[in-house]
Design a protein around this motif. Structure first.
Motif, mmCIF file in Angstrom:
data_model
loop_
_atom_site.group_PDB
_atom_site.id
_atom_site.type_symbol
_atom_site.label_atom_id
_atom_site.label_comp_id
_atom_site.label_asym_id
_atom_site.label_seq_id
_atom_site.Cartn_x
_atom_site.Cartn_y
_atom_site.Cartn_z
ATOM 1 N N LEU A 174 5.495 4.447 4.194
ATOM 2 C CA LEU A 174 4.108 4.749 3.837
ATOM 3 C C LEU A 174 3.170 3.677 4.367
ATOM 4 O O LEU A 174 3.460 2.481 4.266
ATOM 5 C CB LEU A 174 3.956 4.842 2.309
ATOM 6 C CG LEU A 174 4.812 5.878 1.566
ATOM 7 C CD1 LEU A 174 4.590 5.762 0.065
ATOM 8 C CD2 LEU A 174 4.496 7.289 2.040
ATOM 9 N N ASN A 175 2.037 4.118 4.918
ATOM 10 C CA ASN A 175 1.024 3.130 5.300
ATOM 11 C C ASN A 175 0.201 2.755 4.068
ATOM 12 O O ASN A 175 0.400 3.312 2.982
ATOM 13 C CB ASN A 175 0.144 3.648 6.438
ATOM 14 C CG ASN A 175 -0.605 4.934 6.081
ATOM 15 O OD1 ASN A 175 -1.064 5.102 4.946
ATOM 16 N ND2 ASN A 175 -0.735 5.839 7.047
ATOM 17 N N GLN A 176 -0.733 1.838 4.220
ATOM 18 C CA GLN A 176 -1.467 1.334 3.064
ATOM 19 C C GLN A 176 -2.257 2.440 2.370
ATOM 20 O O GLN A 176 -2.300 2.512 1.135
ATOM 21 C CB GLN A 176 -2.408 0.197 3.485
ATOM 22 C CG GLN A 176 -3.135 -0.485 2.339
ATOM 23 C CD GLN A 176 -2.186 -1.085 1.312
ATOM 24 O OE1 GLN A 176 -1.099 -1.545 1.647
ATOM 25 N NE2 GLN A 176 -2.596 -1.073 0.048
ATOM 26 N N ALA A 177 -2.878 3.313 3.146
ATOM 27 C CA ALA A 177 -3.661 4.401 2.551
ATOM 28 C C ALA A 177 -2.765 5.345 1.757
ATOM 29 O O ALA A 177 -3.137 5.821 0.679
ATOM 30 C CB ALA A 177 -4.406 5.172 3.640
ATOM 31 N N GLU A 178 -1.564 5.618 2.256
ATOM 32 C CA GLU A 178 -0.633 6.503 1.559
ATOM 33 C C GLU A 178 -0.123 5.862 0.276
ATOM 34 O O GLU A 178 0.070 6.540 -0.736
ATOM 35 C CB GLU A 178 0.523 6.859 2.490
ATOM 36 C CG GLU A 178 0.103 7.776 3.639
ATOM 37 C CD GLU A 178 1.180 7.915 4.696
ATOM 38 O OE1 GLU A 178 1.220 8.967 5.365
ATOM 39 O OE2 GLU A 178 1.995 6.973 4.876
ATOM 40 N N ARG A 179 0.079 4.539 0.314
ATOM 41 C CA ARG A 179 0.502 3.845 -0.903
ATOM 42 C C ARG A 179 -0.600 3.889 -1.961
ATOM 43 O O ARG A 179 -0.320 4.092 -3.149
ATOM 44 C CB ARG A 179 0.867 2.400 -0.575
ATOM 45 C CG ARG A 179 2.101 2.258 0.296
ATOM 46 C CD ARG A 179 2.336 0.818 0.735
ATOM 47 N NE ARG A 179 3.473 0.731 1.646
ATOM 48 C CZ ARG A 179 3.887 -0.385 2.225
ATOM 49 N NH1 ARG A 179 3.246 -1.536 1.989
ATOM 50 N NH2 ARG A 179 4.929 -0.389 3.039
ATOM 51 N N GLU A 180 -1.829 3.720 -1.528
ATOM 52 C CA GLU A 180 -2.953 3.772 -2.472
ATOM 53 C C GLU A 180 -3.111 5.170 -3.054
ATOM 54 O O GLU A 180 -3.421 5.324 -4.247
ATOM 55 C CB GLU A 180 -4.235 3.327 -1.769
ATOM 56 C CG GLU A 180 -4.250 1.840 -1.428
ATOM 57 C CD GLU A 180 -5.463 1.428 -0.608
ATOM 58 O OE1 GLU A 180 -6.303 2.317 -0.292
ATOM 59 O OE2 GLU A 180 -5.575 0.241 -0.272
ATOM 60 N N LEU A 181 -2.896 6.197 -2.237
ATOM 61 C CA LEU A 181 -2.991 7.578 -2.734
ATOM 62 C C LEU A 181 -1.880 7.862 -3.740
ATOM 63 O O LEU A 181 -2.128 8.502 -4.774
ATOM 64 C CB LEU A 181 -2.921 8.567 -1.571
ATOM 65 C CG LEU A 181 -2.989 10.048 -1.955
ATOM 66 C CD1 LEU A 181 -4.298 10.367 -2.677
ATOM 67 C CD2 LEU A 181 -2.825 10.934 -0.723
ATOM 68 N N LEU A 182 -0.676 7.378 -3.473
ATOM 69 C CA LEU A 182 0.424 7.570 -4.412
ATOM 70 C C LEU A 182 0.085 6.922 -5.753
ATOM 71 O O LEU A 182 0.280 7.526 -6.815
ATOM 72 C CB LEU A 182 1.711 6.969 -3.848
ATOM 73 C CG LEU A 182 2.936 6.975 -4.776
ATOM 74 C CD1 LEU A 182 3.305 8.397 -5.192
ATOM 75 C CD2 LEU A 182 4.120 6.284 -4.106
#
Length: 404
Positions: A174-182
Motif C-alpha cells: 500500500l502507498n501512503q494514500a492507501e494506508r490513510e484510506l484504510l
C-alpha cells in the motif's frame, strides 16, 4: 403481507427525502436524534419535533403516510459498557429517554453493546462484479491496520503467523494514500455520525477497555438490562439489541452478541417482553456456524426488529455485502421462518405480529454512483432494490403458505 416495511432515515439532511421513502414503498421510518450527544436525555420536545417532521407534510398541510416506527439507536454510553462510576447516572438518563419516547408514541428502541465502534469495514466502496459499490471487510487488511498502523502491542500475539505474514505483505504493497484510506475506513464506525475517530483517541479508548473481557462486558450488559428493562416494560417500550458487526472480537475488544448462545443469554438476563433482539442477518451472517433460520425458529418470539441483508463469506474471514437475495445467507429460508413466526404470533393473539423490517444497507448503483453518500451503505437505489426483492419474497412465501 405481515412484516412492517421500514426505512432507515438520518434526518432532515439525509440525501434520501421522505417523499423518496414513500415512493420506495416503506410505511415506517427508523430514525434517531443523532444531534443529541450519547448519554444525554432526549426531551419530549425534541422527540415531538422529529416525529412531526416524519409524520406531517408541512408543504401539503396533511399527514404523511409514514410513522416513526423504530428508534435506531438510543446509543449506550461507554461508561455503561465499561462499568465505570458514571454508569448509574447514564442509565437513569437512558430510562428517562425511553419514557419520553413512550410518551410520544414511539415504542421500539434498538441499541447495541459493542465497545467504541458500531461496525467495522475496511472498504466502503468495494466494486462488485456488476460495477456497483458495496461495503467490505477484508480480514488481512484489518490485520495490516491493527499490526502496522494502529500498532497495538498485543496484536502480534492474536494473529497466526500466516496472517501476520500476509498482513505485512499487504501493508508493504500500500502507498501512503492507501494506508490513510484504510485507517479512515476502519475508524468510520462511530455510532450515528460521519465523524472519523482520530487514531490517538482510538488508542486511548482501547486502553480504557484493557480490563474488560467478555465476562465483564456480559456482566455489565446484565446490570444495564436489570435496571432498564422493568422500566421499559412499564412504558410499553420494546428494547432490541443489535448483534456485533462483525461477529467476532477485533482489536482485543470482546464481542458478546454474536451467536445463538449470546442471544439466548441476552434474552434470559431479564425475562420480559420488553427485552428482545434486533435480528440482523448481515451481522450474524459472516459467522458460517450461525444457523439463521434455526435461530429464528428458536428465538423468533424475542425478535422486535429485523435488518435483512446478505453477505458473501470468504475462507479467510473476509466478507462483502452481496445483493439481498444472493450471498452466503439463504434469504428464502430466513424469510420463510419469519413468515411462520408472524403467523404464530397472529394465532396466539399477540398484537406485535407485524415485526418492523428494513433492508439493511444496499449497493451504491445507477445514478447514486454519481452522488456523495455521507452514510456508507445508505444510498437510495440499492436499498430500493433490496426492499422490493424482500417484499416480493415475503409475498410469495405468504401466499404459498395460505394456499396449503
Amino acid at each position: 403481507m405481515s412484516l412492517l416495511h421500514t426505512w432507515r432515515w438520518y434526518g432532515p439532511n439525509d440525501m434520501v427525502s421522505l417523499d423518496d421513502v414513500l415512493q420506495a414503498g416503506a410505511k415506517g421510518i427508523v430514525n434517531a436524534l443523532h444531534h443529541i450527544p450519547v448519554g444525554e436525555v432526549w426531551s419530549v420536545e425534541e422527540i415531538q419535533k422529529r416525529k412531526r417532521i416524519i409524520e406531517w407534510d408541512e408543504k401539503k398541510n396533511k399527514a404523511r403516510d409514514l410513522k416513526w416506527s423504530v428508534v435506531e439507536s438510543v446509543n449506550i454510553h461507554e461508561s455503561i459498557k465499561k462499568g465505570s462510576a458514571e454508569r448509574d447516572q447514564m442509565i437513569e438518563n437512558y430510562i428517562q429517554t425511553i419514557k419520553n419516547l413512550s410518551e410520544c408514541g414511539v415504542y421500539t428502541v434498538c441499541y447495541n453493546f459493542m465497545p467504541i465502534l458500531d461496525w467495522t469495514r475496511t472498504d466502503l466502496v468495494y466494486e462488485v462484479e456488476d460495477g456497483s459499490k458495496a461495503l467490505r471487510f477484508d480480514a488481512i487488511n484489518l490485520a495490516a491496520f491493527d499490526l502496522f498502523i494502529l500498532k497495538r502491542p498485543e496484536a502480534k500475539d492474536e494473529y497466526i503467523p500466516e496472517v501476520i505474514q500476509k498482513a505485512q505483505e499487504r501493508f508493504d504493497s500500500l502507498n501512503q494514500a492507501e494506508r490513510e484510506l484504510l485507517q479512515k475506513n476502519v475508524l468510520a464506525g462511530l455510532p450515528g455520525t460521519t465523524d472519523i475517530i482520530e487514531i490517538e483517541d482510538f488508542r486511548k479508548f482501547l486502553a480504557q477497555y484493557e480490563h474488560v473481557d467478555a465476562a465483564v462486558l456480559k456482566s455489565n450488559l446484565k446490570y444495564f438490562l436489570e435496571r432498564v428493562v422493568p422500566e421499559a416494560e412499564k412504558a410499553g417500550i420494546k428494547l432490541c439489541c443489535h448483534p456485533d458487526d462483525p461477529p467476532y472480537p477485533i482489536f482485543g475488544l470482546p464481542r458478546i452478541i454474536s451467536n445463538e448462545e449470546d442471544l439466548t443469554y441476552l434474552t434470559s438476563c431479564v425475562d420480559s417482553p420488553s427485552n428482545g433482539i434486533t435480528f440482523c442477518t448481515g451481522s450474524l451472517g459472516p459467522n458460517a456456524s450461525n444457523d439463521l433460520p434455526g435461530m429464528i425458529k428458536k428465538l423468533g418470539h424475542k425478535i422486535h426488529f429485523l435488518h435483512l441483508r446478505n453477505v458473501q463469506r470468504q475462507a479467510d474471514g473476509s466478507f462483502y455485502e452481496a445483493d439481498h437475495l444472493t450471498g452466503s445467507t439463504d434469504m428464502y429460508a430466513v424469510m420463510l421462518a419469519l413468515v411462520k413466526e408472524v403467523k404464530k404470533r397472529k394465532e396466539s393473539g399477540r398484537d406485535d405480529f407485524a415485526i418492523p423490517m428494513r433492508p439493511d444497507h444496499g449497493h451504491q448503483m445507477l445514478d447514486d454512483l454519481k452522488k456523495h453518500v455521507p452514510f456508507a451503505g445508505y444510498s437510495a437505489i440499492g436499498r430500493l432494490r433490496g426492499l422490493a426483492e424482500l417484499r416480493g419474497l415475503e409475498l410469495g412465501i405468504s401466499r404459498t403458505l395460505e394456499s396449503i
